[in-house]
Design an enzyme around this catalytic site. Structure first.
Site, mmCIF file in Angstrom:
data_model
loop_
_atom_site.group_PDB
_atom_site.id
_atom_site.type_symbol
_atom_site.label_atom_id
_atom_site.label_comp_id
_atom_site.label_asym_id
_atom_site.label_seq_id
_atom_site.Cartn_x
_atom_site.Cartn_y
_atom_site.Cartn_z
ATOM 1 N N LYS A 52 -20.262 -30.470 26.299
ATOM 2 C CA LYS A 52 -21.060 -31.318 27.196
ATOM 3 C C LYS A 52 -22.051 -30.462 27.984
ATOM 4 O O LYS A 52 -23.222 -30.831 28.144
ATOM 5 C CB LYS A 52 -20.127 -32.091 28.149
ATOM 6 C CG LYS A 52 -19.296 -33.172 27.434
ATOM 7 C CD LYS A 52 -18.225 -33.774 28.346
ATOM 8 C CE LYS A 52 -17.320 -34.727 27.591
ATOM 9 N NZ LYS A 52 -16.240 -35.290 28.429
ATOM 10 N N GLN A 96 -12.679 -34.394 33.593
ATOM 11 C CA GLN A 96 -12.239 -34.365 32.191
ATOM 12 C C GLN A 96 -10.765 -34.778 32.103
ATOM 13 O O GLN A 96 -9.918 -34.297 32.851
ATOM 14 C CB GLN A 96 -12.446 -32.955 31.611
ATOM 15 C CG GLN A 96 -12.077 -32.819 30.140
ATOM 16 C CD GLN A 96 -12.961 -33.636 29.196
ATOM 17 O OE1 GLN A 96 -14.136 -33.876 29.472
ATOM 18 N NE2 GLN A 96 -12.387 -34.080 28.087
ATOM 19 N N ASP A 119 -19.134 -41.364 33.618
ATOM 20 C CA ASP A 119 -18.167 -41.687 32.546
ATOM 21 C C ASP A 119 -17.976 -43.202 32.424
ATOM 22 O O ASP A 119 -17.451 -43.675 31.420
ATOM 23 C CB ASP A 119 -16.804 -41.070 32.886
ATOM 24 C CG ASP A 119 -16.429 -39.942 31.946
ATOM 25 O OD1 ASP A 119 -17.043 -39.841 30.871
ATOM 26 O OD2 ASP A 119 -15.516 -39.173 32.295
HETATM 27 N N1 GUN Z 1 -11.179 -37.178 27.503
HETATM 28 C C1 GUN Z 1 -11.421 -37.704 26.283
HETATM 29 N N2 GUN Z 1 -12.555 -38.424 26.286
HETATM 30 C C2 GUN Z 1 -13.046 -38.343 27.543
HETATM 31 C C3 GUN Z 1 -14.219 -38.867 28.147
HETATM 32 O O1 GUN Z 1 -15.037 -39.586 27.557
HETATM 33 N N3 GUN Z 1 -14.373 -38.565 29.472
HETATM 34 C C4 GUN Z 1 -13.474 -37.808 30.150
HETATM 35 N N4 GUN Z 1 -13.703 -37.576 31.436
HETATM 36 N N5 GUN Z 1 -12.398 -37.297 29.617
HETATM 37 C C5 GUN Z 1 -12.188 -37.560 28.303
#
Ligand code: GUN
Length: 294
Positions: A52, A96, A119
């Protein structure tokens, strides 16, 4: 069969974002800034976060990482979230997932300012999505709608089956596919672990979206001829030579010849998920929270 090239779509959107960000810079406006909260040392989470942040750098979004030990308490983590809520330099941020077992993800998510919740996991954004109001869409479903849109896949009146009812993929995906929208208007079934006769359900799907987290779960006998298959799975499996590789939830080799469109793993939904987060960050910075890019 057409391969749904998520990587190519992500590259196209990166070019669009890069141009939009260059205009922001030329106008002397503030560069969008995404912050990441990472707790603990889970290898998969570290990889996702790295991807990311790298994508941010590639398009010109500023990215900051706040990495805390797995021993952080819920109170301390909420304080960190509140600091980011109040920091005018940060336009959007996310925590995350998964978090260590002693931390409640819902409780931490509730502490995030919905205007910075890129998110799209905060109940305010999920509720607005339900009401078709401007909001941040969760990244994976948002990315999938971009794949459908950019490949001009007709969804109206189709039977869409989503396998998996997670809060971050399956449930929002089902909602988006049923709404009155160019990438919607489907008759949606959300199947899950208690679904009876799953094969009968999936064989009725014109569009099958699989987010169940089990490698090769969907086989050719479960798929209708000419279906559109979206594979959300990212499963690390051991190979015979002692190494490992990433596999999707769909048994690609047997399913691909039967369908009209299929997203590969890797190179499908994973790529658009990262880019959807960047699109949300761009909108957070612009204060312009739209449901789609169209
Ligand atoms: N863990 C797996 N997918 C995601 C996501 O899209 N966002 C976040 N914050 N954690 C994740």
């Amino acid at each position: 069969m057409v391969l749904l090239d998520g990587k190519k779509i992500a590259e196209d959107i990166k070019i669009e974002l890069r141009q939009a960000l260059a205009q922001i810079q030329d106008a002397g406006e503030k560069v969008p800034h995404l912050a990441t909260i990472l707790v603990g040392d889970m290898a998969a989470s570290q990889t996702y976060v790295r991807n990311k942040m790298k994508a941010c750098e590639e398009v010109g979004i500023k990215a900051s990482l706040f990495h805390f030990p797995a021993t952080i308490t819920a109170e301390e983590l909420v304080q960190k979230v509140e600091k980011l809520n109040q920091n005018p330099e940060i336009d959007g941020f996310f925590v995350q997932l998964p978090l260590p077992a002693h931390l409640n993800a819902e409780m931490i998510t509730l502490a995030i300012d919905p205007r910075k919740d890129v998110d799209g996991f905060h109940p305010e954004n999920l509720g607005k999505m339900m009401l078709d109001l401007p909001c941040f869409l969760p990244a994976t479903p948002f990315g999938i709608t971009e794949i459908l849109r950019r490949y001009n896949i007709e969804t109206s009146g189709k039977n869409c089956v989503v396998i998996g009812r997670s809060h971050i993929v399956g449930m929002p995906m089902g909602l988006l596919m049923s709404r009155n929208h160019p990438q919607g208007n489907c008759t949606v079934t959300v199947a899950h672990s208690r679904t009876k006769n799953l094969k009968e359900v999936t064989r009725n799907a014109d569009i099958l979206i699989v987010a169940i987290g089990k490698a090769d779960f969907v086989t050719a006998d479960m798929v209708k001829e000419g279906a559109v298959i979206i594979d959300v799975g990212i499963n690390r499996v051991q190979t015979t030579d002692g190494k490992s590789k990433i596999k999707g939830d769909v048994h690609f080799e047997s399913v691909a010849p039967k369908c009209a469109y299929i997203s590969p793993v890797p190179g499908g939904v994973g790529s658009t998920t990262v880019i959807a987060l960047l699109m949300n960050t761009f909108r957070a910075a612009k204060g312009k929270k739209e449901l789609t890019t169209s």
